[in-house]
Design a protein around this motif. Structure first.
Motif, PDB file in Angstrom:
ATOM      1  N   UNK A  12       0.839  -1.200   0.000  1.00 52.76           N
ATOM      2  CA  UNK A  12       0.000   0.000   0.000  1.00 52.76           C
ATOM      3  C   UNK A  12       0.872   1.246   0.000  1.00 52.76           C
ATOM      4  N   UNK A  13       1.913   1.246   0.813  1.00 54.71           N
ATOM      5  CA  UNK A  13       2.819   2.401   0.860  1.00 54.71           C
ATOM      6  C   UNK A  13       3.466   2.645  -0.497  1.00 54.71           C
ATOM      7  N   UNK A  53       0.107   5.035  12.593  1.00 54.51           N
ATOM      8  CA  UNK A  53       0.908   6.211  12.292  1.00 54.51           C
ATOM      9  C   UNK A  53       1.744   6.086  11.036  1.00 54.51           C
ATOM     10  N   UNK A  54       1.440   5.100  10.185  1.00 58.30           N
ATOM     11  CA  UNK A  54       2.162   4.941   8.924  1.00 58.30           C
ATOM     12  C   UNK A  54       1.650   5.902   7.855  1.00 58.30           C
ATOM     13  N   UNK A  55       0.350   6.211   7.923  1.00 55.08           N
ATOM     14  CA  UNK A  55      -0.271   7.143   6.983  1.00 55.08           C
ATOM     15  C   UNK A  55      -1.140   8.123   7.756  1.00 55.08           C
ATOM     16  N   UNK A  56      -1.393   9.252   7.131  1.00 52.13           N
ATOM     17  CA  UNK A  56      -2.325  10.244   7.676  1.00 52.13           C
ATOM     18  C   UNK A  56      -3.538  10.277   6.763  1.00 52.13           C
ATOM     19  N   UNK A  57      -4.698  10.474   7.375  1.00 55.27           N
ATOM     20  CA  UNK A  57      -5.938  10.533   6.611  1.00 55.27           C
ATOM     21  C   UNK A  57      -6.471  11.954   6.672  1.00 55.27           C
ATOM     22  N   UNK A  58      -6.688  12.547   5.500  1.00 52.86           N
ATOM     23  CA  UNK A  58      -7.280  13.882   5.406  1.00 52.86           C
ATOM     24  C   UNK A  58      -8.781  13.696   5.232  1.00 52.86           C
ATOM     25  N   UNK A  59      -9.542  14.093   6.249  1.00 54.97           N
ATOM     26  CA  UNK A  59     -10.996  13.884   6.227  1.00 54.97           C
ATOM     27  C   UNK A  59     -11.760  15.152   5.872  1.00 54.97           C
ATOM     28  N   UNK A  69       3.255   8.808   6.084  1.00 51.83           N
ATOM     29  CA  UNK A  69       3.977   9.504   7.141  1.00 51.83           C
ATOM     30  C   UNK A  69       5.415   8.999   7.154  1.00 51.83           C
ATOM     31  N   UNK A  70       5.568   7.719   6.879  1.00 51.83           N
ATOM     32  CA  UNK A  70       6.886   7.100   6.842  1.00 51.83           C
ATOM     33  C   UNK A  70       7.426   7.216   5.410  1.00 51.83           C
ATOM     34  N   UNK A  75      11.275   3.087   5.570  1.00 52.74           N
ATOM     35  CA  UNK A  75      10.749   1.728   5.426  1.00 52.74           C
ATOM     36  C   UNK A  75      11.850   0.771   4.958  1.00 52.74           C
ATOM     37  N   UNK A  76      12.670   1.229   4.027  1.00 51.96           N
ATOM     38  CA  UNK A  76      13.770   0.392   3.544  1.00 51.96           C
ATOM     39  C   UNK A  76      14.754   0.098   4.673  1.00 51.96           C
ATOM     40  N   UNK A  77      15.072   1.106   5.457  1.00 51.15           N
ATOM     41  CA  UNK A  77      15.998   0.912   6.573  1.00 51.15           C
ATOM     42  C   UNK A  77      15.445  -0.064   7.599  1.00 51.15           C
TER      43      UNK A  77
END
Length: 124
Positions: A12-13, A53-59, A69-70, A75-77
């Motif tokens: 997904x990311x 906390x991996x993504x932010x949702x704009x509502x 967010x990441x 993520x690779x590290x």
């Protein structure tokens, strides 16, 4: 921030990193190009990712938009650290030898690796 995305979350990311900001529908459409995925599964995963906390949702809009967010580098590290510790018992040399032995590097990639190693040697 020590966020550890799962394999499904990383898929997904990848879509979100590519598109910047997108809806669940856009992510789902991209995922179904390569595998079977239910829309509700994609939605649930993205809700979990927001909670983690991996993504932010704009509502603010009618359609909720998600952004990462990441970063790809974070993520690779995280993934690399996990593989290095669990599969290669902390041996960077074993990891590099395995990677180069299994996947043919291009001439440009080999040159970049050599250049990096030279910089690394100068630091010692």
């Amino acid at each position: 921030m020590d966020l550890k995305p799962t394999e499904s979350e990383l898929e997904i990311l990848q879509v979100i990193w590519k598109k910047g900001q997108c809806s669940v529908r856009e992510v789902h459409e991209e995922l179904t190009k390569n595998k079977d995925a239910g829309y509700t599964t994609t939605l649930k995963l993205m809700q979990i990712m927001a909670d983690k906390g991996l993504v932010e949702r704009d509502t603010n809009a009618k359609i909720h938009l998600y952004k990462a967010v990441i970063s790809r580098e974070q993520a690779q590290n995280t993934a690399l650290d996990k593989i290095l510790d669990t599969v290669f018992k902390g041996s960077t040399a074993d990891l590099v030898i395995q990677a180069l032995g299994q996947h043919r590097a291009s001439s440009d990639e080999i040159d970049a690796i050599k250049k990096y190693l030279q910089q690394f040697e100068r630091k010692d």
